[in-house]
Design a protein around this motif. Structure first.
Motif, short mmCIF file in Angstrom:
data_model
loop_
_atom_site.label_atom_id
_atom_site.label_comp_id
_atom_site.label_asym_id
_atom_site.label_seq_id
_atom_site.Cartn_x
_atom_site.Cartn_y
_atom_site.Cartn_z
N ILE A 68 1.02 -1.16 0.26
CA ILE A 68 0.05 -0.13 -0.03
C ILE A 68 0.91 1.28 -0.06
O ILE A 68 1.69 1.55 0.89
CB ILE A 68 -0.94 0.07 1.23
CG1 ILE A 68 -1.82 -1.27 1.07
CG2 ILE A 68 -1.71 1.30 1.25
CD1 ILE A 68 -2.77 -1.34 2.46
N PRO A 69 0.80 1.95 -0.91
CA PRO A 69 1.55 3.23 -1.11
C PRO A 69 1.32 4.34 -0.22
O PRO A 69 0.10 4.47 0.09
CB PRO A 69 1.68 3.68 -2.46
CG PRO A 69 0.17 3.12 -3.26
CD PRO A 69 -0.01 1.79 -2.33
N LEU A 70 1.91 5.22 0.44
CA LEU A 70 1.66 6.12 1.19
C LEU A 70 2.00 7.59 0.55
O LEU A 70 3.01 8.09 0.63
CB LEU A 70 2.32 6.27 2.57
CG LEU A 70 1.98 4.73 3.27
CD1 LEU A 70 2.47 4.92 4.59
CD2 LEU A 70 0.21 4.89 3.56
N PRO A 71 1.36 7.96 -0.62
CA PRO A 71 1.70 9.03 -1.28
C PRO A 71 1.84 10.41 -0.55
O PRO A 71 1.19 10.62 0.19
CB PRO A 71 0.68 9.27 -2.47
CG PRO A 71 -0.61 8.45 -1.90
CD PRO A 71 0.06 7.54 -0.99
N ASN A 72 2.90 11.06 -0.86
CA ASN A 72 3.20 12.32 -0.03
C ASN A 72 3.58 12.25 1.72
O ASN A 72 3.31 13.21 2.38
CB ASN A 72 2.05 13.45 -0.29
CG ASN A 72 1.91 13.82 -1.71
OD1 ASN A 72 3.07 13.89 -2.39
ND2 ASN A 72 0.80 13.90 -2.38
N VAL A 73 3.77 10.78 1.92
CA VAL A 73 4.08 10.70 3.31
C VAL A 73 5.39 10.20 3.40
O VAL A 73 5.67 9.04 2.99
CB VAL A 73 2.85 9.75 3.84
CG1 VAL A 73 3.27 9.71 5.51
CG2 VAL A 73 1.60 10.29 3.84
N THR A 74 6.35 10.93 4.09
CA THR A 74 7.68 10.49 4.12
C THR A 74 7.91 9.34 5.01
O THR A 74 7.07 9.13 5.96
CB THR A 74 8.58 11.66 4.66
OG1 THR A 74 8.35 11.95 5.71
CG2 THR A 74 8.53 12.85 3.46
N SER A 75 9.08 8.71 5.21
CA SER A 75 9.36 7.81 6.12
C SER A 75 9.25 8.19 7.54
O SER A 75 8.96 7.38 8.60
CB SER A 75 10.49 6.91 5.69
OG SER A 75 11.82 7.81 5.76
N LYS A 76 9.97 9.47 7.60
CA LYS A 76 10.10 9.78 8.97
C LYS A 76 8.58 10.00 9.65
O LYS A 76 8.12 9.89 10.65
CB LYS A 76 10.65 11.24 8.96
CG LYS A 76 10.61 12.10 10.32
CD LYS A 76 11.15 13.17 10.22
CE LYS A 76 11.36 14.15 11.45
NZ LYS A 76 11.80 15.41 11.30
#
Length: 105
Positions: free
Chosen positions: A38-46
């Motif tokens: 599931i991609p989390l677009p515009n959400v960085t790993s931090k």
């Protein structure tokens, strides 16, 4: 386990119970999202890591009326938002898009 991929490509393997705390992800899972990641677009790993930490902490608190647990959770919440402005702004964006406000209210 549910696999999430942050905007910058980091992979997070997360218990399904934790991901179900995020309404957007919950709806994707309920709708039989056919992708394995599931991609989390515009959400960085931090920010992804912070949100996962938050959901885990809130999931672990007993649902019963335990005053000590609730105080511990309030302490956690207070520390959780003591971050730089950019991080707080990004957490608020995630909150808007994933209904994390249920917990932040």
């Amino acid at each position: 386990m549910i696999i999430l991929r942050s905007f910058d490509g980091e992979i997070f393997e997360v218990d399904e119970a934790v991901t179900l705390e995020l309404q957007t992800i919950k709806h994707m899972i309920e709708d039989d999202y056919d992708n394995t990641i599931i991609p989390l677009p515009n959400v960085t790993s931090k920010i992804s890591a912070k949100v996962i930490e938050y959901c885990k902490q809130h999931l672990e608190v007993p649902k019963v009326e335990d005053k000590t647990a609730k105080m511990d959770l309030k302490t956690f919440d207070a520390k959780f938002v003591k971050v730089d402005q950019s991080t707080l702004f990004n957490l608020l964006l995630v909150q808007i898009f994933s209904n994390l406000y249920v917990y932040l209210n």
